[in-house]
Design a protein around this motif. Structure first.
Motif, PDB file in Angstrom:
ATOM      1  N   ASN A 173      86.905  32.558 -13.615  1.00 47.97           N
ATOM      2  CA  ASN A 173      88.028  32.512 -14.431  1.00 47.97           C
ATOM      3  C   ASN A 173      88.986  31.651 -14.197  1.00 47.97           C
ATOM      4  OD1 ASN A 173      89.983  33.391 -16.346  1.00 47.97           O
ATOM      5  ND2 ASN A 173      90.316  35.579 -15.195  1.00 47.97           N
ATOM      6  N   ASP A 174      89.476  30.870 -15.110  1.00 46.23           N
ATOM      7  CA  ASP A 174      90.700  29.795 -14.843  1.00 46.23           C
ATOM      8  C   ASP A 174      91.929  30.717 -14.692  1.00 46.23           C
ATOM      9  OD1 ASP A 174      88.636  27.826 -15.486  1.00 46.23           O
ATOM     10  OD2 ASP A 174      89.377  27.700 -17.721  1.00 46.23           O
ATOM     11  N   ASN A 175      91.998  31.642 -14.903  1.00 53.48           N
ATOM     12  CA  ASN A 175      93.348  32.478 -14.670  1.00 53.48           C
ATOM     13  C   ASN A 175      93.526  32.729 -13.038  1.00 53.48           C
ATOM     14  OD1 ASN A 175      95.712  33.254 -15.502  1.00 53.48           O
ATOM     15  ND2 ASN A 175      95.019  35.325 -15.936  1.00 53.48           N
ATOM     16  N   LEU A 176      92.266  32.891 -12.502  1.00 52.05           N
ATOM     17  CA  LEU A 176      92.037  33.440 -11.176  1.00 52.05           C
ATOM     18  C   LEU A 176      92.432  34.815 -10.859  1.00 52.05           C
ATOM     19  CD1 LEU A 176      92.887  30.186  -9.385  1.00 52.05           C
ATOM     20  CD2 LEU A 176      90.991  30.744  -9.954  1.00 52.05           C
ATOM     21  N   ARG A 177      93.253  35.544 -11.698  1.00 51.96           N
ATOM     22  CA  ARG A 177      93.753  36.812 -11.514  1.00 51.96           C
ATOM     23  C   ARG A 177      92.822  37.832 -12.072  1.00 51.96           C
ATOM     24  NH1 ARG A 177      98.019  38.387 -13.923  1.00 51.96           N
ATOM     25  NH2 ARG A 177      98.004  36.940 -15.886  1.00 51.96           N
ATOM     26  N   TYR A 178      92.797  38.769 -11.357  1.00 41.47           N
ATOM     27  CA  TYR A 178      91.745  40.008 -11.641  1.00 41.47           C
ATOM     28  C   TYR A 178      92.555  41.230 -11.457  1.00 41.47           C
ATOM     29  CZ  TYR A 178      87.884  36.465 -11.875  1.00 41.47           C
ATOM     30  OH  TYR A 178      87.316  35.324 -11.921  1.00 41.47           O
ATOM     31  N   ARG A 179      92.076  42.374 -12.073  1.00 39.99           N
ATOM     32  CA  ARG A 179      92.447  43.717 -11.787  1.00 39.99           C
ATOM     33  C   ARG A 179      91.154  44.408 -11.111  1.00 39.99           C
ATOM     34  NH1 ARG A 179      92.997  46.027 -16.781  1.00 39.99           N
ATOM     35  NH2 ARG A 179      93.382  48.141 -15.771  1.00 39.99           N
ATOM     36  N   ILE A 180      91.147  45.310 -10.280  1.00 38.02           N
ATOM     37  CA  ILE A 180      90.173  45.978  -9.287  1.00 38.02           C
ATOM     38  C   ILE A 180      90.557  47.521  -9.998  1.00 38.02           C
ATOM     39  CG2 ILE A 180      89.405  46.881  -7.551  1.00 38.02           C
ATOM     40  CD1 ILE A 180      90.315  44.677  -5.958  1.00 38.02           C
ATOM     41  N   ILE A 181      89.596  48.262 -10.555  1.00 35.77           N
ATOM     42  CA  ILE A 181      89.441  49.272 -11.184  1.00 35.77           C
ATOM     43  C   ILE A 181      88.416  50.395 -10.861  1.00 35.77           C
ATOM     44  CG2 ILE A 181      90.393  48.189 -13.301  1.00 35.77           C
ATOM     45  CD1 ILE A 181      87.500  48.599 -14.625  1.00 35.77           C
ATOM     46  N   ARG A 182      88.515  51.552 -10.989  1.00 35.33           N
ATOM     47  CA  ARG A 182      87.710  52.711 -10.596  1.00 35.33           C
ATOM     48  C   ARG A 182      87.380  53.632 -11.722  1.00 35.33           C
ATOM     49  NH1 ARG A 182      90.212  54.823  -5.869  1.00 35.33           N
ATOM     50  NH2 ARG A 182      89.534  52.898  -5.021  1.00 35.33           N
ATOM     51  N   ARG A 183      86.363  54.235 -11.723  1.00 35.92           N
ATOM     52  CA  ARG A 183      86.098  55.245 -12.538  1.00 35.92           C
ATOM     53  C   ARG A 183      86.711  56.398 -12.428  1.00 35.92           C
ATOM     54  NH1 ARG A 183      80.066  56.332 -14.756  1.00 35.92           N
ATOM     55  NH2 ARG A 183      80.261  58.042 -16.076  1.00 35.92           N
ATOM     56  N   GLY A 184      87.236  56.944 -13.370  1.00 39.11           N
ATOM     57  CA  GLY A 184      87.926  58.146 -13.356  1.00 39.11           C
ATOM     58  C   GLY A 184      87.011  59.435 -13.922  1.00 39.11           C
ATOM     59  N   VAL A 185      87.664  60.281 -14.689  1.00 39.96           N
ATOM     60  CA  VAL A 185      87.172  61.497 -15.299  1.00 39.96           C
ATOM     61  C   VAL A 185      86.216  60.770 -16.564  1.00 39.96           C
ATOM     62  CG1 VAL A 185      88.672  62.919 -14.445  1.00 39.96           C
ATOM     63  CG2 VAL A 185      88.976  62.048 -16.746  1.00 39.96           C
ATOM     64  N   ASP A 186      85.080  61.663 -16.883  1.00 38.52           N
ATOM     65  CA  ASP A 186      84.428  61.334 -18.037  1.00 38.52           C
ATOM     66  C   ASP A 186      85.084  62.303 -18.991  1.00 38.52           C
ATOM     67  OD1 ASP A 186      82.839  59.901 -16.732  1.00 38.52           O
ATOM     68  OD2 ASP A 186      80.956  60.859 -17.220  1.00 38.52           O
ATOM     69  N   TYR A 187      85.638  61.699 -20.444  1.00 38.33           N
ATOM     70  CA  TYR A 187      86.054  62.425 -21.479  1.00 38.33           C
ATOM     71  C   TYR A 187      84.747  63.052 -22.380  1.00 38.33           C
ATOM     72  CZ  TYR A 187      90.724  60.554 -20.336  1.00 38.33           C
ATOM     73  OH  TYR A 187      91.978  60.311 -19.740  1.00 38.33           O
ATOM     74  N   ARG A 188      84.987  64.191 -22.787  1.00 36.52           N
ATOM     75  CA  ARG A 188      83.936  64.983 -23.592  1.00 36.52           C
ATOM     76  C   ARG A 188      84.507  65.615 -24.722  1.00 36.52           C
ATOM     77  NH1 ARG A 188      78.852  64.245 -21.808  1.00 36.52           N
ATOM     78  NH2 ARG A 188      78.426  63.435 -19.668  1.00 36.52           N
ATOM     79  N   GLU A 189      83.862  66.018 -25.768  1.00 36.40           N
ATOM     80  CA  GLU A 189      84.496  66.421 -26.848  1.00 36.40           C
ATOM     81  C   GLU A 189      83.725  68.087 -26.404  1.00 36.40           C
ATOM     82  OE1 GLU A 189      85.053  68.782 -29.585  1.00 36.40           O
ATOM     83  OE2 GLU A 189      85.556  66.653 -30.092  1.00 36.40           O
ATOM     84  N   PRO A 190      85.043  68.841 -26.166  1.00 31.70           N
ATOM     85  CA  PRO A 190      84.709  70.268 -25.853  1.00 31.70           C
ATOM     86  C   PRO A 190      83.884  71.066 -26.496  1.00 31.70           C
ATOM     87  CG  PRO A 190      86.893  70.028 -26.650  1.00 31.70           C
ATOM     88  CD  PRO A 190      86.367  68.702 -26.558  1.00 31.70           C
ATOM     89  N   ARG A 191      83.683  70.943 -27.742  1.00 32.71           N
ATOM     90  CA  ARG A 191      82.883  71.570 -28.684  1.00 32.71           C
ATOM     91  C   ARG A 191      81.481  71.652 -28.567  1.00 32.71           C
ATOM     92  NH1 ARG A 191      86.917  72.355 -33.582  1.00 32.71           N
ATOM     93  NH2 ARG A 191      89.143  72.035 -32.643  1.00 32.71           N
TER      94      ARG A 191
END
Length: 352
Positions: A173-191
């Motif tokens: 990536n020419d920008n060289l900058r990155y974000r490190i991320i992590r999986r959080g909760v799964d969102y679900r339709e409650p019904r």
């Protein structure tokens, strides 16, 4: 007597609503007749000075065709309450012309040009910027396809600021900058328990020092401890963000729920960000205002339990209002603007 003609058509949890005659506009008690806009104001705050229901702003806002961008309001402008045929309306009287922004007015000799920071936003910029400038919700496939941290410096199990990590599947990536991320909760339709998205948690910022297999990244800022398996996305560079959407009620009936609160809290208050189970598929847009109603609760009748059923259901009650500021495909993020009572995950959200 004002009436509504309602046409109901339930699709994906959304009920279409056709309006007849508009409900009466209710001005707030002790409302001003004019208000001088100041730096730090938001459109919601100004509307709430005049109206009981701030999302009714578009219903009484009078657009002046002689003013460029009449929907944008700047510090130094004046909002004036007038009446036409007995109906209240709000007008904009342009203040001194700022140096920033494509606005034009006729200048008279007595008018002096003053600097301005730009148009006021609809909501608090501090509260919603992180959710507008960074990806916050992804699908399962999107997350799985991302490059990932395969090893940490010196084979540590947890990494931190200043350290190095080693990634696989990372493209240059020419920008060289990155974000490190992590999986959080799964969102679900409650019904029906249908999956609607995955919460994305920010872990760290990094820069690429070497591309290859593996690639080497140096951590520049760590919000959380880095783990093997964390995912990597390019840093966006902070493009221009629109903070000037209009608060308004949807033109259809909404029947959805709060499905999460950012930060993992169980109880929700003013200016917190919540996830709601309705999105672009349901025609939800930034600026739509939704009323929150507490979920019906079963309580025990400790006085009359000997004479009959010991439990009964309390009626639902309005708990407050949220404004959608970032809709995704199947869900949205919204900011709590009014908290009349305590809100919780699974509370209903409806058209106000």
């Amino acid at each position: 007597m004002y009436m509504k003609i309602i046409a109901l058509l339930t699709v994906f949890g959304v009920t279409q609503l056709a309006h007849g005659v508009d409900e009466a506009i209710v001005l707030k008690s002790e409302h001003p007749t004019r208000y001088a806009v100041k730096s730090g104001d938001t459109l919601w705050d100004i509307s709430a000075r005049f109206l009981r229901d701030p999302w009714r702003w578009p219903d009484i806002w009078v657009v002046n065709p002689q003013i460029a961008n009449p929907h944008l309001i700047y510090p130094g402008d004046e909002v004036v309450l007038t009446y036409k045929d007995g109906r209240p309306q709000l007008e904009l009287r342009r203040g001194a012309e700022p140096t920033a922004g494509p606005r034009t007015v006729k200048l008279e000799p007595q008018i002096r040009v003053l600097p301005s920071t730009g148009a006021i936003p609809t909501l608090s910029i501090e509260a919603i910027t992180p959710f507008l400038t960074r990806p916050s919700v992804m699908s399962e496939r999107e997350l799985e396809d991302l490059p990932y941290i395969a090893s940490l410096d010196d084979e540590h199990l947890i990494g931190g600021s200043g350290g190095r990590v080693y990634a696989r599947s990372l493209e240059a990536n020419d920008n060289l900058r990155y974000r490190i991320i992590r999986r959080g909760v799964d969102y679900r339709e409650p019904r029906d328990n249908k999956f609607v998205g995955i919460e994305i948690i920010d872990v760290a910022d990094a820069v690429a020092e070497r591309y290859g297999d593996p690639s080497t990244l140096r951590i520049t800022r760590a919000q959380r401890e880095i783990r093997i398996g964390d995912r990597i996305i390019p840093a966006t560079g902070g493009g221009k963000t629109d903070f000037n959407f209009l608060p308004r009620a949807p033109e259809f009936a909404v029947d959805a729920n709060i499905i999460g609160v950012i930060g993992g809290m169980s109880r929700i208050g003013q200016y917190q960000v919540v996830a709601v189970s309705i999105g672009k598929q349901h025609k939800i847009e930034a600026g739509h205002v939704l009323a929150v109603y507490s979920a019906p609760q079963r309580v025990k009748d400790r006085v009359g339990e000997a004479k009959g059923p010991s439990k009964f259901t309390l009626p639902d009650r309005r708990a407050g209002y949220v404004v959608v500021f970032r809709p995704f495909d199947k869900m949205s993020y919204a900011l709590v603007m009014v908290a009349e009572h305590e809100m919780r995950v699974l509370d209903d959200v409806r058209t106000p």
